[in-house]
Write a protein that holds these residues in place. Structure first.
Motif, PDB file in Angstrom:
ATOM      1  N   LEU A 194       0.815  -1.213   0.000  1.00 17.44           N
ATOM      2  CA  LEU A 194       0.000   0.000   0.000  1.00 17.44           C
ATOM      3  C   LEU A 194       0.848   1.263   0.000  1.00 17.44           C
ATOM      4  CD1 LEU A 194      -2.726  -1.097   2.597  1.00 17.44           C
ATOM      5  CD2 LEU A 194      -2.913  -1.089   0.107  1.00 17.44           C
ATOM      6  N   LEU A 195       1.989   1.222   0.703  1.00 20.39           N
ATOM      7  CA  LEU A 195       2.803   2.425   0.851  1.00 20.39           C
ATOM      8  C   LEU A 195       3.681   2.696  -0.362  1.00 20.39           C
ATOM      9  CD1 LEU A 195       3.970   2.226   4.583  1.00 20.39           C
ATOM     10  CD2 LEU A 195       2.107   3.576   3.617  1.00 20.39           C
ATOM     11  N   ILE A 196       4.244   1.652  -0.951  1.00 19.51           N
ATOM     12  CA  ILE A 196       5.194   1.882  -2.040  1.00 19.51           C
ATOM     13  C   ILE A 196       4.865   1.088  -3.299  1.00 19.51           C
ATOM     14  CG2 ILE A 196       7.083   2.486  -0.510  1.00 19.51           C
ATOM     15  CD1 ILE A 196       8.164  -0.305  -0.723  1.00 19.51           C
ATOM     16  N   GLY A 197       4.248  -0.074  -3.170  1.00 22.82           N
ATOM     17  CA  GLY A 197       4.033  -0.931  -4.327  1.00 22.82           C
ATOM     18  C   GLY A 197       3.086  -0.353  -5.358  1.00 22.82           C
ATOM     19  N   SER A 239       8.050  -8.418  -6.893  1.00 20.85           N
ATOM     20  CA  SER A 239       6.729  -8.747  -7.408  1.00 20.85           C
ATOM     21  C   SER A 239       6.249  -7.709  -8.416  1.00 20.85           C
ATOM     22  CB  SER A 239       5.727  -8.849  -6.250  1.00 20.85           C
ATOM     23  OG  SER A 239       6.073  -9.914  -5.387  1.00 20.85           O
ATOM     24  N   LEU A 240       6.075  -6.466  -7.960  1.00 22.85           N
ATOM     25  CA  LEU A 240       5.561  -5.422  -8.849  1.00 22.85           C
ATOM     26  C   LEU A 240       6.665  -4.751  -9.659  1.00 22.85           C
ATOM     27  CD1 LEU A 240       2.945  -3.753  -6.469  1.00 22.85           C
ATOM     28  CD2 LEU A 240       2.626  -5.620  -8.104  1.00 22.85           C
ATOM     29  N   SER A 241       7.886  -4.860  -9.176  1.00 17.75           N
ATOM     30  CA  SER A 241       9.077  -4.412  -9.909  1.00 17.75           C
ATOM     31  C   SER A 241       9.099  -2.931 -10.264  1.00 17.75           C
ATOM     32  CB  SER A 241       9.251  -5.244 -11.183  1.00 17.75           C
ATOM     33  OG  SER A 241       9.276  -6.609 -10.889  1.00 17.75           O
ATOM     34  N   PRO A 242       8.752  -2.010  -9.367  1.00 23.73           N
ATOM     35  CA  PRO A 242       9.014  -0.593  -9.659  1.00 23.73           C
ATOM     36  C   PRO A 242      10.510  -0.309  -9.577  1.00 23.73           C
ATOM     37  CG  PRO A 242       8.172  -0.832  -7.434  1.00 23.73           C
ATOM     38  CD  PRO A 242       8.100  -2.195  -8.052  1.00 23.73           C
ATOM     39  N   ALA A 271      14.364   4.333  -6.656  1.00 23.27           N
ATOM     40  CA  ALA A 271      12.947   4.674  -6.563  1.00 23.27           C
ATOM     41  C   ALA A 271      12.741   6.011  -5.864  1.00 23.27           C
ATOM     42  CB  ALA A 271      12.190   3.573  -5.823  1.00 23.27           C
ATOM     43  N   ILE A 272      13.569   6.284  -4.855  1.00 23.35           N
ATOM     44  CA  ILE A 272      13.489   7.577  -4.161  1.00 23.35           C
ATOM     45  C   ILE A 272      13.803   8.716  -5.126  1.00 23.35           C
ATOM     46  CG2 ILE A 272      14.561   9.001  -2.376  1.00 23.35           C
ATOM     47  CD1 ILE A 272      15.024   6.379  -0.786  1.00 23.35           C
ATOM     48  N   ILE A 273      14.863   8.564  -5.921  1.00 26.03           N
ATOM     49  CA  ILE A 273      15.232   9.594  -6.899  1.00 26.03           C
ATOM     50  C   ILE A 273      14.104   9.794  -7.900  1.00 26.03           C
ATOM     51  CG2 ILE A 273      16.839  10.168  -8.752  1.00 26.03           C
ATOM     52  CD1 ILE A 273      18.983   8.624  -7.209  1.00 26.03           C
ATOM     53  N   GLU A 274      13.498   8.706  -8.333  1.00 31.97           N
ATOM     54  CA  GLU A 274      12.398   8.803  -9.298  1.00 31.97           C
ATOM     55  C   GLU A 274      11.221   9.572  -8.707  1.00 31.97           C
ATOM     56  OE1 GLU A 274      10.126   5.781 -12.413  1.00 31.97           O
ATOM     57  OE2 GLU A 274      10.849   5.019 -10.488  1.00 31.97           O
ATOM     58  N   GLY A 317       9.501   8.645   1.618  1.00 32.90           N
ATOM     59  CA  GLY A 317       9.852   8.627   3.030  1.00 32.90           C
ATOM     60  C   GLY A 317       9.973   7.218   3.568  1.00 32.90           C
ATOM     61  N   THR A 318       9.049   6.343   3.185  1.00 36.24           N
ATOM     62  CA  THR A 318       9.105   4.945   3.621  1.00 36.24           C
ATOM     63  C   THR A 318      10.353   4.260   3.103  1.00 36.24           C
ATOM     64  OG1 THR A 318       6.679   4.846   3.607  1.00 36.24           O
ATOM     65  CG2 THR A 318       7.876   2.755   3.634  1.00 36.24           C
ATOM     66  N   LEU A 319      10.675   4.492   1.848  1.00 34.63           N
ATOM     67  CA  LEU A 319      11.863   3.885   1.261  1.00 34.63           C
ATOM     68  C   LEU A 319      13.141   4.393   1.924  1.00 34.63           C
ATOM     69  CD1 LEU A 319      10.870   3.999  -2.510  1.00 34.63           C
ATOM     70  CD2 LEU A 319      11.157   1.953  -1.126  1.00 34.63           C
ATOM     71  N   THR A 320      13.166   5.666   2.289  1.00 34.18           N
ATOM     72  CA  THR A 320      14.344   6.224   2.953  1.00 34.18           C
ATOM     73  C   THR A 320      14.563   5.575   4.317  1.00 34.18           C
ATOM     74  OG1 THR A 320      14.005   8.348   1.831  1.00 34.18           O
ATOM     75  CG2 THR A 320      15.422   8.340   3.784  1.00 34.18           C
TER      76      THR A 320
END
Length: 697
Positions: free
Chosen positions: A143-146, A378-381, A545-548, A590-593
């Motif tokens: 939910l947060l990043i996928g 799984s979702l591969s972002p 992903a954060i940079i994107e 933020g979550t990824l960081t």
């Protein structure tokens, strides 16, 4: 006779004139577009929308004797966003290709997202992180990043119709290297992913036998812990007899040799484990002992790359048809295995272990990091595959619905596969009289030990074995197609002349991939695979992903990007704007960081079972993790030193962070019309407009 001929000729001429005057209408997802047949007959290219119509006809002419073309313009829906035809973009679109239909893309996306990771990676992670406790961070991370990142990348690629290697060059020249880094990650993963497919092919070939080779403990590869259940069951049916060390002891020998006490303390495992570790892999004692190349695995690796070449050399249109089978067939086999698994004795214990959460493990950042990594598997972002697949979409495809469908389908598949495998683990624990968490060693070989063992307990075992490994093959190839398409799309977008030589590009990439995978086909190849799996797509992908998110949410602007999305899928509500602005700018990055920082704090050297990797091996892993990031830095420095050199450094950076003039829909809508769509509307008395904001030109 002559009169009839003359009449017939006149009718034909009249039909030809009518056909020239009639405008052709293409209705695509609520967008009505048309062009003038006369332009084609005259050898001119005149893309016509309402803006063209107003410029070329005086308003008074609209109320005179209307032609068929004028009448058509009056009938156009006022709520349509009027754009060019998707196939009016010139040779570039034709050369690049498009999906034959929306479901081709949806099946390809599902095949890419639902792969081997759902069968061998997700159950393995749940197994090694406390069973049911892992489901909580997995769903939270979805939910947060996928889902937000998946939708962002699908819209990103669909809007510009470019792969990752070229799209960032137009979107943000300073970070052109980000797209190259995504291609680099997909390349690293494709190398070892294809080796797993090679194992699958080897098992598939072994299934063509009257008796599966891993049903019994063969002298060539068995260990003293090998426990063949069929022989053991036959032995224990005799009163007082016990099965110990691959030998059946009668009651007299049991009493004399004290076999009963020995049986209680011995460790046992299924023959499938010895077959995989000693016959297929011939696994060495560590990565420092690479050993010899396993020629059986190499031949199957060659077969896997050959299948990839044959499937991709024809382009996305043929690939889109194949994925209907590769995406849907696995669900049939999973359902069959689930029914069989839950009817086995002891399966309830495995399911309970799977569902029972150990919440104390949620205190470890490793669990959350593994859940986030699994979302990326799984979702591969941030891998480039989503951008690549979406770049072949029609401009008005509803990628938001596609993202929701695939996200929900992916997590449901992962959870369902967990039920299947844990019901089987519970049965094996019951058979071997061991705790559930001690049945199988942790590792990527879980699917090659547990699943093969359970098919030996089914009637007509070779048939079930063939179906299961054919399912793994289709799952793996579906994901492999997208990984390789990402690489080749990147190459062809950077060098469009190579689109005419697609077959040679696919052949070259396949040969290089095959040669790179040879090191994983050695005796120590399993350690190499674990090293690549742990480092190639871990924290470095988080940073990408954060940079994107920063580039799209902050530099370009989340609201600006949503407006661009609305050009494709139609106007959205205020909640849509607020929701995705919040996630793309704050929550997802933020979550990824936080996860990346926790991962660095709790970093420990890599282990595989009881084996601890040496320092130099972990150093190689860090190089693999840093390689994509070095691409970003090197290309950014090159751009700073070579572009806008007449400007001061600060202004140079500002220019390099801006979109270039080439940014926008690639041959799908005129740049001038796109700008006008954002800022103004027109009024036309021949259109019934309830809300003037609905018709934007």
């Amino acid at each position: 006779m002559d009169a009839k001929h003359a009449t017939r000729t006149a009718d034909q001429n009249s039909d030809a004139i009518d056909s020239r005057n009639d405008a052709q209408v293409d209705l695509l997802r609520g967008t009505e577009k048309y062009h003038d047949s006369r332009s084609a007959l005259e050898g001119t290219t005149r893309h016509m929308g309402v803006a063209w119509f107003k410029e070329n006809y005086h308003e008074n002419a609209l109320h005179d004797t209307p032609t068929s073309l004028e009448q058509l313009a009056e009938d156009v829906s006022s709520s349509a966003v009027l754009t060019r035809l998707d196939d009016d973009g010139g040779d570039d679109v034709m050369e690049r290709g498009n999906w034959s239909g929306r479901f081709d893309f949806l099946m390809s996306l599902l095949g890419y997202s639902v792969g081997l990771g759902n069968v061998w990676r997700f159950p393995y992670l749940a197994y090694s992180n406390g069973g049911g406790a892992f489901l909580f961070p997995f769903i939270i991370m979805l939910l947060l990043i996928g889902t937000p990142l998946m939708f962002m990348e699908l819209a990103f690629g669909q809007f510009a119709s470019l792969g990752p290697a070229a799209i960032f060059d137009r979107f943000c020249p300073l970070f052109h290297g980000l797209g190259i880094a995504m291609v680099c990650v997909s390349s690293l993963v494709a190398v070892y992913y294809t080796v797993i497919i090679a194992w699958t092919i080897l098992y598939l070939i072994a299934s063509f036998a009257v008796q599966l080779p891993w049903e019994t403990c063969e002298p060539d590869w068995k260990t003293r812990f090998c426990f063949p259940f069929r022989e053991a069951n036959s032995c224990m049916k005799i009163n007082g007899s016990l099965f110990y060390n691959q030998t059946c002891y009668n009651a007299t020998m049991v009493a004399r040799e004290n076999i009963a006490d020995l049986v209680k303390n011995i460790s046992r495992h299924a023959p499938a484990q010895d077959y995989f570790e000693r016959h297929i892999l011939n696994i060495s004692s560590g990565i420092e002992h690479i050993g010899n190349i396993r020629w059986q695995v190499v031949l199957c690796l060659l077969c896997a790359w050959t299948l990839t070449f044959l499937s991709l050399s024809k382009g996305v249109k043929s690939t889109g048809k194949v994925v209907y089978f590769t995406a849907l067939f696995p669900y049939v086999v999973l359902c069959i295995l689930f029914v069989r698994g839950v009817t086995l004795p002891g399966s309830v214990d495995g399911v309970l272990f799977y569902l029972t959460p150990e919440f104390h493990k949620l205190k470890s950042a490793k669990v959350w990091k593994e859940a986030a990594v699994q979302i990326f598997f799984s979702l591969s972002p941030a891998w480039g595959g989503l951008i690549t697949l979406a770049s072949y979409n029609k401009f008005h495809n509803n990628c938001f619905k596609d993202a929701l469908i695939v996200s929900i389908g992916n997590i449901c598949t992962s959870i369902f596969a967990g039920f299947v495998i844990f019901s089987i683990i519970g049965y094996l624990a019951n058979e071997l009289n061991m705790p559930v968490d001690k049945v199988v060693d942790q590792g990527a070989g879980l699917a090659f030990i547990v699943y093969p063992d359970v098919v030996t307990r089914l009637p007509i075992a070779p048939l079930w074995s063939f179906l299961f490994f054919f399912m793994l093959l289709t799952l793996g190839m579906g994901s492999e197609f997208a990984l390789l398409e990402t690489i080749m799309t990147g190459i062809q977008d950077l060098y469009p002349v190579l689109r005419q030589r697609k077959t040679w590009v696919v052949l070259t990439v396949s040969i290089m991939g095959f040669l790179s995978g040879l090191v994983v086909c050695t005796d120590g190849g399993m350690y190499v695979l674990q090293l690549m799996d742990s480092y190639a797509a871990s924290w470095a992908v988080f940073l990408m992903a954060i940079i994107e998110c920063i580039l799209i949410g902050w530099v370009h602007g989340a609201q600006e990007f949503i407006i661009e999305i609305e050009l494709m899928i139609g106007q959205q509500g205020r909640s849509f704007h607020k929701y995705f602005t919040l996630f793309w700018k704050y929550i997802s990055p933020g979550t990824l960081t936080l996860l990346m920082v926790f991962n660095w704090i709790q970093y420990t050297p890599l282990e595989y079972g009881d084996y601890v990797y040496p320092v130099w091996a972990n150093a190689i892993g860090w190089v693999m993790a840093l390689l994509p990031l070095m691409m970003i830095v090197i290309i950014a420095l090159y751009r700073i030193c070579s572009m806008h050199t007449e400007l001061p450094l600060k202004e140079r950076l500002q220019e390099l962070l801006k979109c270039t003039s080439a940014w926008g829909p690639n041959n799908k809508i005129q740049k001038e019309e796109e700008e006008e769509n954002r800022n103004r509307t027109i009024e036309n008395p021949n259109f019934n407009v309830g809300n003037p904001q609905e018709t934007r030109i």
